[in-house]
Design an enzyme around this catalytic site. Structure first.
Site, short mmCIF file in Angstrom:
data_model
loop_
_atom_site.label_atom_id
_atom_site.label_comp_id
_atom_site.label_asym_id
_atom_site.label_seq_id
_atom_site.Cartn_x
_atom_site.Cartn_y
_atom_site.Cartn_z
N GLU A 1 1.10 -1.53 0.13
CA GLU A 1 0.33 0.47 -0.31
C GLU A 1 1.02 1.43 0.18
O GLU A 1 1.16 1.51 0.89
CB GLU A 1 -0.68 0.18 1.36
CG GLU A 1 -1.71 1.19 1.70
CD GLU A 1 -2.25 1.14 3.03
OE1 GLU A 1 -2.46 0.13 3.59
OE2 GLU A 1 -2.44 2.43 3.31
N ARG B 1 0.39 10.28 1.03
CA ARG B 1 0.77 11.52 1.72
C ARG B 1 1.91 11.61 0.97
O ARG B 1 1.87 13.03 2.30
CB ARG B 1 1.34 11.04 2.73
CG ARG B 1 0.28 9.43 3.41
CD ARG B 1 0.48 9.60 4.99
NE ARG B 1 -0.41 8.31 5.67
CZ ARG B 1 -0.01 7.33 6.37
NH1 ARG B 1 0.76 7.89 6.83
NH2 ARG B 1 -1.62 6.53 6.81
N THR C 1 -4.82 5.76 1.88
CA THR C 1 -4.56 7.36 2.49
C THR C 1 -5.42 7.66 1.68
O THR C 1 -5.07 9.41 1.37
CB THR C 1 -3.08 8.09 3.10
OG1 THR C 1 -2.20 6.86 3.12
CG2 THR C 1 -3.43 9.17 4.14
N LYS D 1 -10.50 -1.72 7.20
CA LYS D 1 -9.87 -1.13 8.14
C LYS D 1 -9.62 -0.85 9.50
O LYS D 1 -10.63 0.10 9.38
CB LYS D 1 -8.80 0.04 7.00
CG LYS D 1 -7.66 0.42 8.17
CD LYS D 1 -7.01 1.52 7.18
CE LYS D 1 -6.64 2.19 7.60
NZ LYS D 1 -4.54 2.70 6.77
C1 3PG Z 1 -1.52 3.43 8.31
O1 3PG Z 1 -1.67 5.21 7.69
O2 3PG Z 1 -2.03 2.37 7.92
C2 3PG Z 1 -0.87 3.71 9.38
O3 3PG Z 1 0.17 5.25 9.41
C3 3PG Z 1 0.95 3.00 9.26
O4 3PG Z 1 1.06 3.01 10.50
P1 3PG Z 1 2.37 2.67 11.26
O5 3PG Z 1 2.96 3.52 10.73
O6 3PG Z 1 2.39 2.92 12.62
O7 3PG Z 1 2.82 1.25 10.40
#
Ligand code: 3PG
Length: 211
Positions: free
Chosen positions: A45, A49, A73, A133
């Protein structure tokens, strides 16, 4: 129309961990994807961002056919369409809005939307979404919270992300309502910027063997 579970379920059950990727430079996308595939994690994924995200998705879709590149995102319908145009094979969002439901309607590219509270889960179910999710997992209450959702929402399956790592992934993967977890720990920023693809392949290999 309900969620495209036929397309999404194999992705969520095909590997225990979906790497969550933040890329500042699209030139890193192809070697990173190859390292993750080599470690046993073909579904990745890439999050929208950074300005490099869409170009990164495009390059992986074009140049690494053995990877299954998704977009993360995604916050609105425009971004859903941009991700699909770039070649994303699945789309992940931290939440679910009517606009996103419309954008995903009839698309062959499945949407994995986020939900945390009972009302958010019920709203997602009303829209036909049962693969969700759970974000931000640790901060929202962790594995204990998620476990408690399995009684009222027996038909819902989750991919928890946010604060999930090699240390606690097994707590989540042991839950009956969890199919896979997501996390950024398999592609640490310093390893990406220094081009340490062997380290990332090794981290992916460890993550791929989680049960
Ligand atoms: C996401 O978007 O799924 C999270 O930001 C991932 O979170 P992590 O950086 O704590 O693994």
């Amino acid at each position: 129309m309900p969620q495209n579970t036929d397309a999404l379920l194999p992705i969520m059950t095909g590997q225990p961990v979906i790497p969550v990727i933040v890329l500042d430079d699209a030139k890193d996308a192809v070697p990173l994807a190859k390292a993750l595939v080599a470690g046993g994690l073909p579904a990745i994924e890439i999050t929208l961002r950074t300005d490099a995200a869409l170009e990164s998705i495009r390059r992986v879709a074009d140049e690494v056919p053995e990877a299954l590149v998704g977009a993360g995102t995604i916050l609105n319908g425009t971004q859903f369409d941009q991700a699909v145009d770039a070649g994303a094979k699945f789309v992940v969002s931290p939440g679910l809005t009517p606009e996103l439901v419309d954008a995903a309607e009839g698309s062959p590219v499945p949407l994995l939307p986020g939900a945390v509270t009972s009302s958010e889960i019920m709203a997602a179910l009303e829209d036909g979404y049962s693969l969700l999710k759970f974000f931000p997992a640790e901060q929202a209450g962790g594995a204990a919270y998620l476990k408690s959702l399995s009684s009222p929402f027996g038909g819902v399956r989750f991919c928890p992300t946010g604060g999930v790592s090699a240390k606690n992934a097994d707590e989540y993967l042991a839950l009956p309502n969890v199919l896979c977890v997501g996390g950024s720990w398999v592609a640490p920023k310093d390893a990406v910027t220094s081009g340490d693809w062997d380290r990332i392949a090794a981290l992916a290999g460890e993550a791929a063997s989680l049960k």
